[in-house]
Design a protein around this motif. Sequence first.
Motif, mmCIF file in Angstrom:
data_model
loop_
_atom_site.group_PDB
_atom_site.id
_atom_site.type_symbol
_atom_site.label_atom_id
_atom_site.label_comp_id
_atom_site.label_asym_id
_atom_site.label_seq_id
_atom_site.Cartn_x
_atom_site.Cartn_y
_atom_site.Cartn_z
ATOM 1 N N SER A 167 0.835 -1.202 0.000
ATOM 2 C CA SER A 167 0.000 0.000 0.000
ATOM 3 C C SER A 167 0.869 1.252 0.000
ATOM 4 O O SER A 167 0.528 2.264 -0.618
ATOM 5 N N ASN A 168 2.015 1.194 0.684
ATOM 6 C CA ASN A 168 2.938 2.326 0.682
ATOM 7 C C ASN A 168 3.532 2.561 -0.701
ATOM 8 O O ASN A 168 3.945 3.677 -1.028
ATOM 9 N N ALA A 169 3.588 1.507 -1.521
ATOM 10 C CA ALA A 169 4.123 1.663 -2.876
ATOM 11 C C ALA A 169 3.143 2.403 -3.785
ATOM 12 O O ALA A 169 3.542 2.956 -4.816
ATOM 13 N N GLY A 170 1.869 2.440 -3.403
ATOM 14 C CA GLY A 170 0.834 3.001 -4.257
ATOM 15 C C GLY A 170 1.086 4.408 -4.768
ATOM 16 O O GLY A 170 0.999 4.661 -5.978
ATOM 17 N N PRO A 171 1.374 5.376 -3.890
ATOM 18 C CA PRO A 171 1.591 6.734 -4.395
ATOM 19 C C PRO A 171 2.749 6.827 -5.382
ATOM 20 O O PRO A 171 2.693 7.610 -6.338
ATOM 21 N N PHE A 172 3.793 6.031 -5.185
ATOM 22 C CA PHE A 172 4.938 6.052 -6.087
ATOM 23 C C PHE A 172 4.543 5.497 -7.459
ATOM 24 O O PHE A 172 4.890 6.068 -8.502
ATOM 25 N N LEU A 173 3.804 4.382 -7.465
ATOM 26 C CA LEU A 173 3.335 3.816 -8.723
ATOM 27 C C LEU A 173 2.374 4.777 -9.418
ATOM 28 O O LEU A 173 2.452 4.989 -10.638
ATOM 29 N N ALA A 174 1.477 5.358 -8.638
ATOM 30 C CA ALA A 174 0.472 6.266 -9.204
ATOM 31 C C ALA A 174 1.112 7.518 -9.790
ATOM 32 O O ALA A 174 0.579 8.103 -10.741
ATOM 33 N N ALA A 175 2.249 7.926 -9.260
ATOM 34 C CA ALA A 175 2.911 9.134 -9.756
ATOM 35 C C ALA A 175 3.251 9.031 -11.232
ATOM 36 O O ALA A 175 3.286 10.046 -11.938
ATOM 37 N N ALA A 176 3.482 7.817 -11.718
ATOM 38 C CA ALA A 176 3.802 7.646 -13.142
ATOM 39 C C ALA A 176 2.649 8.095 -14.024
ATOM 40 O O ALA A 176 2.863 8.595 -15.131
ATOM 41 N N LEU A 177 1.424 7.921 -13.560
ATOM 42 C CA LEU A 177 0.268 8.325 -14.347
ATOM 43 C C LEU A 177 0.117 9.840 -14.406
ATOM 44 O O LEU A 177 -0.480 10.373 -15.338
ATOM 45 N N LEU A 178 0.638 10.535 -13.419
ATOM 46 C CA LEU A 178 0.523 11.987 -13.393
ATOM 47 C C LEU A 178 1.721 12.664 -14.035
ATOM 48 O O LEU A 178 1.578 13.584 -14.826
ATOM 49 N N ALA A 179 2.922 12.185 -13.696
ATOM 50 C CA ALA A 179 4.134 12.808 -14.227
ATOM 51 C C ALA A 179 4.499 12.281 -15.606
ATOM 52 O O ALA A 179 5.193 12.950 -16.368
ATOM 53 N N GLY A 180 4.053 11.056 -15.926
ATOM 54 C CA GLY A 180 4.489 10.391 -17.138
ATOM 55 C C GLY A 180 5.755 9.601 -16.877
ATOM 56 O O GLY A 180 6.426 9.788 -15.867
ATOM 57 N N GLY A 181 6.069 8.692 -17.772
ATOM 58 C CA GLY A 181 7.263 7.871 -17.592
ATOM 59 C C GLY A 181 6.966 6.616 -16.795
ATOM 60 O O GLY A 181 5.813 6.175 -16.707
ATOM 61 N N THR A 182 8.022 6.046 -16.220
ATOM 62 C CA THR A 182 7.877 4.768 -15.530
ATOM 63 C C THR A 182 8.378 4.851 -14.097
ATOM 64 O O THR A 182 9.248 5.650 -13.769
ATOM 65 N N VAL A 183 7.803 3.998 -13.268
ATOM 66 C CA VAL A 183 8.248 3.807 -11.887
ATOM 67 C C VAL A 183 8.366 2.310 -11.657
ATOM 68 O O VAL A 183 7.447 1.548 -11.997
ATOM 69 N N THR A 184 9.490 1.885 -11.105
ATOM 70 C CA THR A 184 9.725 0.461 -10.839
ATOM 71 C C THR A 184 9.884 0.231 -9.337
ATOM 72 O O THR A 184 10.633 0.952 -8.671
ATOM 73 N N ILE A 185 9.174 -0.759 -8.841
ATOM 74 C CA ILE A 185 9.285 -1.178 -7.450
ATOM 75 C C ILE A 185 9.883 -2.574 -7.432
ATOM 76 O O ILE A 185 9.373 -3.481 -8.104
ATOM 77 N N GLU A 186 10.948 -2.764 -6.675
ATOM 78 C CA GLU A 186 11.580 -4.073 -6.569
ATOM 79 C C GLU A 186 11.098 -4.793 -5.311
ATOM 80 O O GLU A 186 10.654 -4.171 -4.350
ATOM 81 N N GLY A 187 11.192 -6.099 -5.329
ATOM 82 C CA GLY A 187 10.810 -6.899 -4.170
ATOM 83 C C GLY A 187 9.328 -7.194 -4.089
ATOM 84 O O GLY A 187 8.824 -7.557 -3.026
ATOM 85 N N TRP A 188 8.617 -7.073 -5.208
ATOM 86 C CA TRP A 188 7.171 -7.329 -5.225
ATOM 87 C C TRP A 188 6.946 -8.838 -5.144
ATOM 88 O O TRP A 188 7.476 -9.596 -5.956
#
Length: 218
Positions: A18-39
């Motif tokens: 759930s803490n990863a959510g805002p970071f992932l969601a930021a890609a939709l607003l800023a554009g580009g990609t966000v990668t989270i490791e350890g999923w």
Amino acid sequence: MAPQTIRADDVTIEPDLSNAGPFLAAALLAGGTVTIEGWPDSTTQVGAEFLTLLPRLGATVTRDGDSVTIDGGHGVRGGMALRSADVDLSTGGELTPTIATLLAFADGPSTITGIGHLRGHETDRLTALATELNRLGGEVIEHPDSLEIHPRPLHGGAWEAYADHRMATSGALAGVAVSGVTVDDIGTTAKTLPEFPELWRAMFARDATPTHWESLPL
């Protein structure tokens, strides 16, 4: 029982999805990609629902081993409108602040249902989200157990965190697409992610986010 020797073991502890959510969601607003490791491959955490929810709004999700990447395309800042969606979050209520903030930038009205229980969290999150998004020029209508979101052009302004870590991260998220958003107490994110301000800044190191905040933990 007689004293026994303690046996060592190696245990992998899942990250807080759930803490990863805002970071992932930021890609939709800023554009580009966000990668989270350890999923994790499989989990009971409701945060895993981001991988099905974000594509409904326009993201592309790819997995490579234990890494998850969200591609937000051009993003809202690049002129892309997110897709509207009616979402039932009765089993994933804690995702509501992130999803509601994204839906404020959608191409049409959306509704989040099944979230009446969020009125009893750190704050009444339905009232808080409606108040803060409306303060920025949005149109969010509260119902007893749902939020009705009608996207409007948003502007900068103060965002109150209500001593609620999810509200604080949502304010930071809104500021990705809207210049001049000021979160009054980003330090409340320390409840579950003390490093949030530093991680957020690092993510935008090459493209500074317009989000500002006060009361940073030192």
